[in-house]
Design an enzyme around this catalytic site. Structure first.
Site, short mmCIF file in Angstrom:
data_model
loop_
_atom_site.label_atom_id
_atom_site.label_comp_id
_atom_site.label_asym_id
_atom_site.label_seq_id
_atom_site.Cartn_x
_atom_site.Cartn_y
_atom_site.Cartn_z
N MET A 39 6.07 4.78 -7.70
CA MET A 39 7.17 4.06 -8.37
C MET A 39 6.65 3.48 -9.69
SD MET A 39 9.60 2.45 -5.45
CE MET A 39 8.64 1.00 -5.10
N GLY A 40 5.55 4.03 -10.19
CA GLY A 40 5.00 3.54 -11.46
C GLY A 40 4.29 2.22 -11.27
N ALA A 41 4.13 1.47 -12.40
CA ALA A 41 3.31 0.24 -12.40
C ALA A 41 1.94 0.60 -11.80
CB ALA A 41 3.99 -0.89 -11.64
N HIS A 64 -3.41 3.85 -7.27
CA HIS A 64 -2.81 5.14 -7.66
C HIS A 64 -3.89 6.05 -8.27
CE1 HIS A 64 0.72 2.33 -7.94
NE2 HIS A 64 1.24 3.28 -7.21
N GLN A 73 15.58 2.46 -1.52
CA GLN A 73 14.67 1.84 -0.55
C GLN A 73 14.57 0.32 -0.72
OE1 GLN A 73 11.32 4.33 -2.18
NE2 GLN A 73 10.10 2.52 -1.80
N LYS A 76 -2.41 2.15 2.25
CA LYS A 76 -1.93 0.75 2.18
C LYS A 76 -0.53 0.65 2.77
CE LYS A 76 -0.39 -2.16 -0.75
NZ LYS A 76 1.01 -2.46 -0.62
N GLN A 120 4.63 4.05 6.09
CA GLN A 120 5.25 5.07 5.24
C GLN A 120 4.49 6.39 5.37
OE1 GLN A 120 6.61 4.39 1.05
NE2 GLN A 120 4.63 5.22 0.50
N VAL A 155 -7.44 0.84 -1.87
CA VAL A 155 -8.41 0.30 -2.85
C VAL A 155 -8.21 -1.22 -2.88
CG1 VAL A 155 -9.15 0.33 -5.27
CG2 VAL A 155 -8.29 2.43 -4.18
N SER A 208 1.30 -3.04 -6.64
CA SER A 208 2.03 -3.34 -7.88
C SER A 208 2.62 -4.75 -7.83
CB SER A 208 3.15 -2.33 -8.09
OG SER A 208 2.61 -1.03 -8.10
#
Ligand code: PAF
Length: 294
Positions: free
Chosen positions: A34-36, A41, A67, A156, A160, A183, A193
């Site tokens: 979802m970016g950020a 990532h 979501q 993490k 999901q 991480v 994020s």
């Protein structure tokens, strides 16, 4: 590696960007985000790049409204496309798919969605009803659009990961779903994020989650009740007003219930925690080995 990835914002552009590579027989690996983007990532991109070799690594960047429940952080979810593209370039991502909401949901909110089954309404699913339906629906769409051979998800978001793997298996989607270890910051906090929402005091308090998991790991040889008791002892260090605990759970690696009895042989399990620190909801989990009887 620093060559800029191809930026596709439509399904058509994504299709065109991948068809040649697929035609030449190269595998495709997808990293849905979802970016950020942060170093968590980065680890996903690196795992994908290593595993794919000369194949194509595709990153999707899409803040999926489906979501988020009403009242969650959809509107304020961080959007940092320029920095995200820089990281993708640096990590050798070949194609970034960054569609708008209308591109992903051209008919508005979909009427047909993916039912996550019973696992979708426990743990995270109990606190966030509808969340996993939204996640699995967008991931199924991303799988249909990018047609990856492999897909990479962070441990993490462990529930999901388990659900996406199950969806791929149960619906015969043919995507090999790989988990990449969490991480952490030097003090143990899992990268997320949402960490950027924490003020300095909450940032400090938030370490209680990973400390509790670590304590459970250390006591796990004495069985489930001992591991849970130790984790709760650590969590209790932070007053209720500053940490609202949603759950602390010990489950099998597939997230089924674990018996309370002390196992006769070493048994792999997962300990998961979720709560709200200040206004910020955080989750974390680690693997543990329960028993064996000493
Ligand atoms: O983990 C995330 O960032 C999201 O849930 C995902 C898998 C990209 C689906 O929107």
């Amino acid at each position: 590696m620093t060559s800029a990835p191809f930026l596709a914002s439509t399904r058509e552009e994504l299709h065109r960007a991948l068809e040649d590579r697929r035609g030449e027989g190269h595998p495709v690996g997808l990293v849905p985000t979802m970016g950020a983007l942060h170093d968590g990532h980065r680890a996903l991109f690196r795992a994908a790049r290593t595993r794919l070799d000369s194949g194509a690594v595709v990153a999707s960047i899409f803040v999926n409204p489906l979501q988020f429940a009403a009242g969650e952080d959809l509107a304020r979810y961080p959007r940092t496309l320029d920095a995200d593209l820089e990281m993708c370039a640096h990590e050798g991502v070949d194609v970034v798919f960054a569609p708008g909401v209308d591109e992903m949901y051209p008919g508005g909110e979909p009427e047909v969605t993916v039912d996550p089954g019973p696992l979708g309404s426990v743990l995270e699913g109990e606190v966030r009803p509808g969340h996993f339906r939204g996640v699995l629906t967008v991931v199924a769409k991303l799988f249909a659009l990018a047609r990856p051979d492999l897909a990479f998800f962070g441990e993490k978001d462990y529930q999901q990961l388990v659900l996406v793997r199950r969806m791929s298996r149960d619906l015969c989607l043919g995507v090999d779903v790989l988990g990449v270890p969490t991480v952490r910051e030097a003090d143990g906090l899992a990268l997320s994020s949402r960490n950027r929402y924490l003020d300095p005091e909450d940032r400090q308090r938030a370490t209680v989650l990973s400390r509790a998991l670590h304590a459970a790991q250390k006591r796990a040889v004495h069985g489930l009740p001992a591991a849970r008791w130790e984790a709760m002892r650590v969590l209790d260090e932070v007053p209720e007003a500053e940490l609202t605990l949603d759950y602390l759970a010990i489950r099998t690696p597939e997230l089924a219930e674990v018996g309370e009895r002390h196992p006769a042989t070493a048994t792999e399990a997962r300990v998961l925690v979720a709560g709200r620190v200040g206004g910020t909801r955080l989750i974390d989990n680690v693997p543990i080995t329960l028993g064996p009887v000493a």
